[in-house]
Design a protein around this motif. Structure first.
Motif, PDB file in Angstrom:
ATOM      1  N   ALA A 159       3.270  -8.424  14.356  1.00 38.03           N
ATOM      2  CA  ALA A 159       2.799  -9.982  15.118  1.00 38.03           C
ATOM      3  C   ALA A 159       3.466 -11.107  14.647  1.00 38.03           C
ATOM      4  CB  ALA A 159       1.272  -9.959  15.449  1.00 38.03           C
ATOM      5  N   ASN A 160       3.686 -11.106  13.351  1.00 38.99           N
ATOM      6  CA  ASN A 160       4.230 -12.362  12.714  1.00 38.99           C
ATOM      7  C   ASN A 160       5.752 -12.242  13.064  1.00 38.99           C
ATOM      8  OD1 ASN A 160       2.205 -13.600  11.078  1.00 38.99           O
ATOM      9  ND2 ASN A 160       1.976 -11.398  10.903  1.00 38.99           N
ATOM     10  N   PRO A 161       6.574 -13.217  13.663  1.00 40.10           N
ATOM     11  CA  PRO A 161       8.077 -13.188  13.760  1.00 40.10           C
ATOM     12  C   PRO A 161       8.655 -13.479  12.525  1.00 40.10           C
ATOM     13  CG  PRO A 161       6.852 -14.601  15.445  1.00 40.10           C
ATOM     14  CD  PRO A 161       5.700 -14.181  14.556  1.00 40.10           C
ATOM     15  N   GLY A 162       9.418 -12.539  12.299  1.00 40.95           N
ATOM     16  CA  GLY A 162      10.498 -12.387  11.145  1.00 40.95           C
ATOM     17  C   GLY A 162       9.688 -11.452   9.868  1.00 40.95           C
ATOM     18  N   VAL A 163       9.148 -10.691  10.325  1.00 36.87           N
ATOM     19  CA  VAL A 163       8.373  -9.745   9.202  1.00 36.87           C
ATOM     20  C   VAL A 163       8.374  -8.229   9.911  1.00 36.87           C
ATOM     21  CG1 VAL A 163       6.502  -9.086   7.716  1.00 36.87           C
ATOM     22  CG2 VAL A 163       6.761 -11.548   8.639  1.00 36.87           C
ATOM     23  N   ILE A 164       9.065  -7.410   8.981  1.00 37.25           N
ATOM     24  CA  ILE A 164       8.912  -5.954   9.272  1.00 37.25           C
ATOM     25  C   ILE A 164       7.816  -5.151   8.602  1.00 37.25           C
ATOM     26  CG2 ILE A 164      10.352  -3.796   8.664  1.00 37.25           C
ATOM     27  CD1 ILE A 164      12.918  -5.665   9.368  1.00 37.25           C
ATOM     28  N   ALA A 165       7.259  -4.507   9.256  1.00 35.89           N
ATOM     29  CA  ALA A 165       6.242  -3.360   8.213  1.00 35.89           C
ATOM     30  C   ALA A 165       7.191  -1.967   7.887  1.00 35.89           C
ATOM     31  CB  ALA A 165       5.117  -3.143   9.290  1.00 35.89           C
ATOM     32  N   THR A 166       6.583  -1.485   6.837  1.00 34.17           N
ATOM     33  CA  THR A 166       7.249  -0.267   6.481  1.00 34.17           C
ATOM     34  C   THR A 166       6.155   0.708   6.348  1.00 34.17           C
ATOM     35  OG1 THR A 166       8.629  -1.530   4.926  1.00 34.17           O
ATOM     36  CG2 THR A 166       8.518   0.829   4.658  1.00 34.17           C
ATOM     37  N   ILE A 167       6.181   1.844   7.163  1.00 30.13           N
ATOM     38  CA  ILE A 167       5.391   2.872   7.074  1.00 30.13           C
ATOM     39  C   ILE A 167       5.819   3.973   5.920  1.00 30.13           C
ATOM     40  CG2 ILE A 167       6.594   4.288   8.829  1.00 30.13           C
ATOM     41  CD1 ILE A 167       3.740   5.099   9.919  1.00 30.13           C
ATOM     42  N   LYS A 168       5.150   4.319   5.141  1.00 30.42           N
ATOM     43  CA  LYS A 168       5.412   5.299   4.335  1.00 30.42           C
ATOM     44  C   LYS A 168       4.196   6.236   3.748  1.00 30.42           C
ATOM     45  CE  LYS A 168       3.618   1.915   0.532  1.00 30.42           C
ATOM     46  NZ  LYS A 168       3.898   1.146  -0.600  1.00 30.42           N
ATOM     47  N   HIS A 169       4.386   7.480   2.791  1.00 32.52           N
ATOM     48  CA  HIS A 169       5.695   7.735   2.361  1.00 32.52           C
ATOM     49  C   HIS A 169       6.013   9.207   3.125  1.00 32.52           C
ATOM     50  CE1 HIS A 169       3.535   5.338  -0.879  1.00 32.52           C
ATOM     51  NE2 HIS A 169       4.593   4.753  -1.137  1.00 32.52           N
ATOM     52  N   PHE A 170       6.933   9.313   3.836  1.00 33.89           N
ATOM     53  CA  PHE A 170       7.297  10.276   4.586  1.00 33.89           C
ATOM     54  C   PHE A 170       8.057  11.281   3.518  1.00 33.89           C
ATOM     55  CE2 PHE A 170       9.926  12.954   7.418  1.00 33.89           C
ATOM     56  CZ  PHE A 170       9.023  13.110   8.375  1.00 33.89           C
ATOM     57  N   VAL A 171       7.296  12.560   3.359  1.00 33.22           N
ATOM     58  CA  VAL A 171       6.317  13.039   3.861  1.00 33.22           C
ATOM     59  C   VAL A 171       5.513  13.955   3.044  1.00 33.22           C
ATOM     60  CG1 VAL A 171       7.356  14.994   4.962  1.00 33.22           C
ATOM     61  CG2 VAL A 171       5.416  14.055   6.001  1.00 33.22           C
ATOM     62  N   ALA A 172       4.269  14.163   3.225  1.00 32.10           N
ATOM     63  CA  ALA A 172       3.571  15.226   2.317  1.00 32.10           C
ATOM     64  C   ALA A 172       3.520  14.722   0.785  1.00 32.10           C
ATOM     65  CB  ALA A 172       3.972  16.506   2.637  1.00 32.10           C
ATOM     66  N   TYR A 173       3.412  13.548   0.712  1.00 30.40           N
ATOM     67  CA  TYR A 173       3.198  12.751  -0.719  1.00 30.40           C
ATOM     68  C   TYR A 173       1.881  12.721  -0.953  1.00 30.40           C
ATOM     69  CZ  TYR A 173       3.601   8.960  -4.030  1.00 30.40           C
ATOM     70  OH  TYR A 173       3.565   8.426  -5.324  1.00 30.40           O
ATOM     71  N   ASP A 174       1.211  13.511  -1.891  1.00 34.35           N
ATOM     72  CA  ASP A 174      -0.252  13.467  -2.234  1.00 34.35           C
ATOM     73  C   ASP A 174      -0.592  13.851  -3.509  1.00 34.35           C
ATOM     74  OD1 ASP A 174       0.215  16.294  -2.205  1.00 34.35           O
ATOM     75  OD2 ASP A 174      -0.295  16.551  -0.238  1.00 34.35           O
ATOM     76  N   GLN A 175       0.312  13.633  -4.459  1.00 32.93           N
ATOM     77  CA  GLN A 175      -0.256  13.545  -6.147  1.00 32.93           C
ATOM     78  C   GLN A 175       0.993  12.916  -6.635  1.00 32.93           C
ATOM     79  OE1 GLN A 175      -0.099  18.040  -7.187  1.00 32.93           O
ATOM     80  NE2 GLN A 175       0.992  17.464  -8.688  1.00 32.93           N
ATOM     81  N   GLU A 176       0.377  12.288  -7.747  1.00 28.74           N
ATOM     82  CA  GLU A 176       1.401  11.753  -8.872  1.00 28.74           C
ATOM     83  C   GLU A 176       1.861  12.773  -9.960  1.00 28.74           C
ATOM     84  OE1 GLU A 176       2.038   8.153  -8.174  1.00 28.74           O
ATOM     85  OE2 GLU A 176       1.343   9.337  -6.458  1.00 28.74           O
ATOM     86  N   THR A 177       1.340  13.581 -10.457  1.00 28.59           N
ATOM     87  CA  THR A 177       1.722  14.299 -11.435  1.00 28.59           C
ATOM     88  C   THR A 177       3.238  14.996 -10.978  1.00 28.59           C
ATOM     89  OG1 THR A 177      -0.626  14.804 -12.167  1.00 28.59           O
ATOM     90  CG2 THR A 177       0.971  16.427 -12.804  1.00 28.59           C
ATOM     91  N   ASN A 178       4.301  15.092 -11.893  1.00 27.07           N
ATOM     92  CA  ASN A 178       5.488  15.523 -11.583  1.00 27.07           C
ATOM     93  C   ASN A 178       5.801  15.147 -10.169  1.00 27.07           C
ATOM     94  OD1 ASN A 178       5.120  16.896 -13.882  1.00 27.07           O
ATOM     95  ND2 ASN A 178       4.384  18.674 -13.152  1.00 27.07           N
ATOM     96  N   ARG A 179       5.595  13.873  -9.654  1.00 25.38           N
ATOM     97  CA  ARG A 179       6.222  13.493  -8.315  1.00 25.38           C
ATOM     98  C   ARG A 179       7.408  13.304  -8.301  1.00 25.38           C
ATOM     99  NH1 ARG A 179       4.915   7.179  -7.485  1.00 25.38           N
ATOM    100  NH2 ARG A 179       5.779   6.209  -9.499  1.00 25.38           N
ATOM    101  N   PHE A 180       8.273  13.302  -9.462  1.00 21.45           N
ATOM    102  CA  PHE A 180       9.719  13.152  -9.172  1.00 21.45           C
ATOM    103  C   PHE A 180      10.646  14.456  -9.118  1.00 21.45           C
ATOM    104  CE2 PHE A 180       9.080   9.306 -11.877  1.00 21.45           C
ATOM    105  CZ  PHE A 180       8.966   8.435 -10.841  1.00 21.45           C
ATOM    106  N   THR A 181       9.579  15.793  -9.331  1.00 21.79           N
ATOM    107  CA  THR A 181      10.185  16.960  -9.425  1.00 21.79           C
ATOM    108  C   THR A 181       9.623  17.916  -8.577  1.00 21.79           C
ATOM    109  OG1 THR A 181       9.037  17.473 -11.299  1.00 21.79           O
ATOM    110  CG2 THR A 181      11.299  16.554 -11.719  1.00 21.79           C
ATOM    111  N   LEU A 182       8.292  17.716  -8.030  1.00 21.50           N
ATOM    112  CA  LEU A 182       7.265  18.649  -7.580  1.00 21.50           C
ATOM    113  C   LEU A 182       7.815  18.735  -6.037  1.00 21.50           C
ATOM    114  CD1 LEU A 182       4.317  19.849  -8.143  1.00 21.50           C
ATOM    115  CD2 LEU A 182       3.494  18.114  -6.617  1.00 21.50           C
ATOM    116  N   SER A 183       7.771  20.166  -5.648  1.00 23.51           N
ATOM    117  CA  SER A 183       7.924  20.411  -4.192  1.00 23.51           C
ATOM    118  C   SER A 183       6.579  20.826  -3.293  1.00 23.51           C
ATOM    119  CB  SER A 183       8.788  21.646  -4.250  1.00 23.51           C
ATOM    120  OG  SER A 183       8.965  22.102  -2.807  1.00 23.51           O
ATOM    121  N   ALA A 184       6.297  20.080  -2.445  1.00 19.80           N
ATOM    122  CA  ALA A 184       4.965  20.334  -1.636  1.00 19.80           C
ATOM    123  C   ALA A 184       5.508  21.395  -0.672  1.00 19.80           C
ATOM    124  CB  ALA A 184       4.641  19.029  -0.923  1.00 19.80           C
TER     125      ALA A 184
END
Length: 893
Positions: A194-219
């Motif tokens: 609603a503020n002119p000049g600002v974009i919202a970012t929906i995240k995190h697509f998709v099935a992101y639900d843990q931090e442990t091994n988050r760079f390698t883990l497969s959901a």
């Protein structure tokens, strides 16, 4: 209402029907394009993505761009002033994208810039209000602050479904229900944009639900569950609120990284109809060709994760080699430029000026008030009455500060103001009430996320060479693994309880203000290199007993007791212990040596000196707190944890023996109130039976003290509802996966739906919350016989009455039961709509909540369509997922 500007043409959300109406894109190529260049397109924040004038202006820009410029637009840069951003292209008048982390406020990246921002309560607190209009106001305020602190892309909201409360980032999202996540996310997005000049970012697509091994883990998720649970919030928010950007996650989904996964094209951009641009999370781009061809539009930089710098020159080379088509590169540019044009970034340059800090602080206070959930109130102990109190004991390790918040990229390090629980309670109690304070345990920090027994508290430790009043151990830190040279830091640490790495990196942590310099200073260098540390001093127990002493560590650690080795640790994160007999008052020499090379740039050193003991054994600080409670008319115990990006919780217990603290205070004073400051549910079963009143405050933001006092003293009637189930113990929630895959074997039965499917009873169910008022439900009517509205939405009506003498708000919830099909199992109940209703004493109101046809449907994996089976579907109306005040049926035709 919040007094911030609303964009021209924007509409306020209705506070009535909260059910999602899932509509398709509806783009008509026959609409005549208006003049596109030289002026802002006259569009609203929800029509920008299909407006011909926007398309014409974007096409005109893309036609002038070189291949290198298109690739540059798709490649993020690092800039210390704005955080992450995209280069401007001055030749074409394309402004820079200046991005700010969220979702609880604007994280101003440069700590040297004298700017502050409002720290709102956690997203779980926002959602617990069940007030979509309030969440819209929050988004609008955050978008306003973003724009006026030099940012035009807000990296929020997170609509990830919290599959388990052990997830370290559960506090950033709106809970465990996909419908609630989608509806709240949509209102947050509409508010930001609603503020002119600002974009919202929906995240995190998709099935992101843990931090442990988050760079390698497969959901590992089946197609039906993906549609009905994990994509559903994105579908709702995209089709209702039209976010300008989406962020893909670090993790893999079914073996393919989220940022090069075909789901970006088939599901997010295809079925959901998303027409903005997809950016990677920071350094989450695993490839060039696959990522670009599978739907990633913009790479963000970073120094962690599966890859870095995969766009830029590599993207140009891939296009020139024909591995990525020019049509795809043009599409990337169009998707990035479309929201930049449509949401006004070209025509509204960001500013660096002031905003109404007082008004936004009051909004933060209101969110905290509405989001607090009264879990228990036996004997009507609450609200507290100052006229009936002479002394009130406030107890808790960080009740005297406002540090209860989540860490990571959502951390607001410099709020515009802060009010601690102690100050809020003391100010509200007034001069006629003596308010005492005792910490009870040491302050909470990042080390408290480590597994294992509790850290040995500072009040039984004396440092080598310290002053008589010092508590803790003498600590020395080196930036190598050999304890060589002059220490980088030499100080007194309250205990040995450190967890270095990203979660401790300065500007990304929410450690207690009582933590020593090491939590920031050492964390900064330990994140990037080797570490060794030594702690020396004496252990002096206050009670004679057997104490298992131990080390929880990653790396090499030894514990010497009276000059002799007691336990040794090597290797990955684990715990080792050995029992010793300690006599009260006798000193024993302690020396701990620790060294480690971080396994990656993301993770630093981790070590804790731990103990365990009988429940009747208490450290001196806890004894002092219990004495205060025994001498007071009532006690308020404020407990907290620490949750953050980068680290999952090892347990649902409260850290640093706070569970024991609650039990002991409640034994000393029967009028004990517990205020829980956690971002996600914690376990209450070890002390719930001892305590008459419990208030779940979530992470309540910068005005937490005032908001807590408002509810405790009855100035505000609690009306929040649980957005995640409070389990009895860890057996009721999915465990954090520690291998390469995370099987989501529960399928669609996530959260309360799984508990009900198994016939398992939680401590407190989803949607639950008490009030100082009482409410009655009558006259259920299900209007399924009228000509169906578009998409077959069905109104459910009933009469709600405030049956008490206090004004209050009830969150009326509608659930539908099992669908009439034998083909697939469906949940016993699932949320289909809700309405927050404010009623005066005795007031009655007829309420209508519309159930969307989608809630009466399931995803058929064979036909790849939503199927709405004909037949009778139970409908339940009440105050929680377990509370049935009214029941009926819907006849689906």
């Amino acid at each position: 209402m919040l007094a911030v500007p609303v964009a021209a043409g924007a509409q306020r959300p209705r506070r009535g029907d909260q059910a999602a109406r899932l509509k398709g894109p509806g783009f008509s190529a026959k609409r005549i394009a208006r003049r596109a260049l030289g002026r802002a397109a006259q569009v609203t924040p929800t029509t920008w993505d299909h407006d011909p004038a926007v398309e014409a202006r974007v096409d005109a820009i893309v036609a002038q761009m070189t291949t290198a410029e298109k690739a540059d637009l798709a490649t993020g840069q690092l800039n210390n002033f704005y955080g992450f951003y995209n280069n401007p292209i001055a030749r074409l008048g394309i402004p820079a994208q200046t991005m700010s982390d969220g979702p609880v406020g604007v994280r101003i990246a440069n700590p040297t810039v004298d700017r502050r921002s409002t720290e709102f309560p956690s997203a779980t607190a926002m959602a617990a209000s069940f007030d979509t209009g309030l969440v819209h106001d929050v988004g609008q305020a955050i978008g306003f602050e973003a724009f006026h602190t030099g940012h035009n892309v807000q990296l929020a909201p997170s609509v990830d479904v919290a599959r388990t409360p052990l997830w370290g980032r559960a506090f950033e999202g709106f809970g465990e229900d996909p419908l609630l996540n989608g509806l709240m996310g949509a209102q947050y997005i509409e508010g930001v944009q609603a503020n002119p000049g600002v974009i919202a970012t929906i995240k995190h697509f998709v099935a992101y639900d843990q931090e442990t091994n988050r760079f390698t883990l497969s959901a590992q998720i089946d197609d039906r569950t993906m549609h009905e649970v994990y994509d559903k919030p994105f579908e709702i928010a995209v089709q209702q609120a039209h976010p300008g950007a989406a962020m893909c996650a670090f993790n893999k989904v079914n073996g393919s990284f989220a940022c090069e996964n075909a789901l970006l094209n088939t599901l997010l951009k295809g079925e959901d109809g998303f027409r903005g641009f997809v950016m990677s999370d920071y350094n989450a781009t695993p490839s060039t060709i696959n990522a670009a061809n599978n739907g990633l539009d913009q790479e963000q930089p970073g120094d962690q994760g599966p890859g870095t710098a995969n766009f830029g020159d590599r993207l140009v080379a891939a296009v020139e080699a024909g591995q990525v088509s020019m049509a795809r590169l043009d599409d990337m540019a169009r998707r990035i430029l479309r929201p930049m044009v449509g949401l006004g970034l070209f025509d509204h340059p960001v500013q660096s000026d002031r905003f109404d800090e007082g008004a936004h602080a009051q909004l933060a206070r209101r969110v905290a008030q509405e989001g607090m959930v009264l879990l228990k109130n036996e004997r009507n102990l609450l609200p507290l009455r100052p006229e009936a109190l002479h002394t009130l004991a406030v107890i808790g390790p960080d009740a005297d500060n406002a540090s209860a918040k989540g860490g990571g990229s959502s951390e607001i390090s410099r709020p515009t103001s802060e009010v601690s629980p102690l100050d809020g309670i003391r100010n509200r109690a007034g001069s006629g009430v003596t308010v005492t304070y005792a910490a009870g345990t040491d302050g909470i920090n990042e080390g408290d996320m480590l597994p294992g027994d509790a850290p040995v508290p500072s009040t039984v430790l004396r440092s080598t060479g310290g002053a008589p009043g010092d508590r803790g151990l003498h600590a020395q830190y080196w930036g190598n693994t050999g304890f060589s040279g002059a220490p980088v830091l030499d100080e007194i640490d309250p205990n040995v309880n450190v967890n270095f790495g990203f979660q401790t990196f300065q500007g990304f942590n929410a450690a207690s203000p009582k933590a020593t310099q090491s939590q920031a200073a050492v964390g900064n260098f330990a994140l990037f290199g080797d570490l060794s540390a030594r702690w020396t001093g004496n252990l002096i127990a206050a009670d004679t007993a057997d104490y298992p002493l131990g080390l929880t560590a990653r790396g090499d650690a030894t514990l010497q007791f009276d000059g002799e080795p007691l336990v040794e640790h090597t290797g990955d994160l684990s715990s080792v212990t050995k029992a010793v007999h300690l006599v009260a008052g006798e000193p024993h020499a302690i020396r701990i040596d620790y060294s480690a090379t971080p396994p990656n740039q993301y993770q630093g050193g981790q070590v804790r000196f731990s103990w365990s003991h009988r429940d009747d054994v208490m450290a001196p600080a806890m004894r002092d707190a219990v004495a205060d409670a025994r001498a007071a008319d009532a006690a308020v115990v404020v407990v907290r944890d620490y949750e953050t990006e980068g680290f999952d919780r090892a347990t649902l217990d409260l850290p640093k023996e706070q569970d024991q603290l609650i039990r002991k205070v409640a034994e000393a004073n029967p009028d004990t109130v517990v205020v829980i400051e956690t971002g996600a549910p914690s376990k209450t079963s070890t002390w719930d039976g001892n305590v008459p009143a419990i208030l779940q405050a979530w992470y309540p933001g910068q005005q937490q003290g005032d908001a807590i006092a408002d509810v405790l003293f009855g100035d505000v009637n609690p009306s929040g509802r649980l957005v995640a189930t409070v389990p009895r113990d860890e057996s009721q929630v999915p465990a954090i996966a520690t291998g390469d895959t995370a099987p989501h074997d529960e399928g669609v039965f996530v959260g309360y739906r799984g508990l009900q499917q198994r016939g398992d009873t939680p401590a407190y169910p989803f949607g639950f919350g008490l009030s100082y008022s009482t409410f009655g439900y009558r006259r259920l009517r299900v209007d399924d016989g009228r000509p169906n509205a578009p998409q077959g939405d069905i109104p459910v009506s009933f009469r709600l009455r405030n049956t008490s003498v206090r004004p209050g708000a009830e969150v009326a919830q509608v659930y539908i039961g099992r669908l009439p099909t034998r083909d697939v199992p469906t949940p016993p109940r699932q949320l289909a709509g809700f309405e927050r209703v404010q009623l005066a004493p005795g007031e009655r109101q007829d309420v209508t909540i519309t159930i969307p046809r989608r809630s009466l449907s399931y995803w058929d994996t064979g036909s790849q369509h939503w199927v709405t089976p004909a037949g009778r579907v139970p409908v339940y109306v009440g105050g929680s997922s377990e509370d049935v005040e009214l029941a009926g049926t819907i006849t689906v035709r």
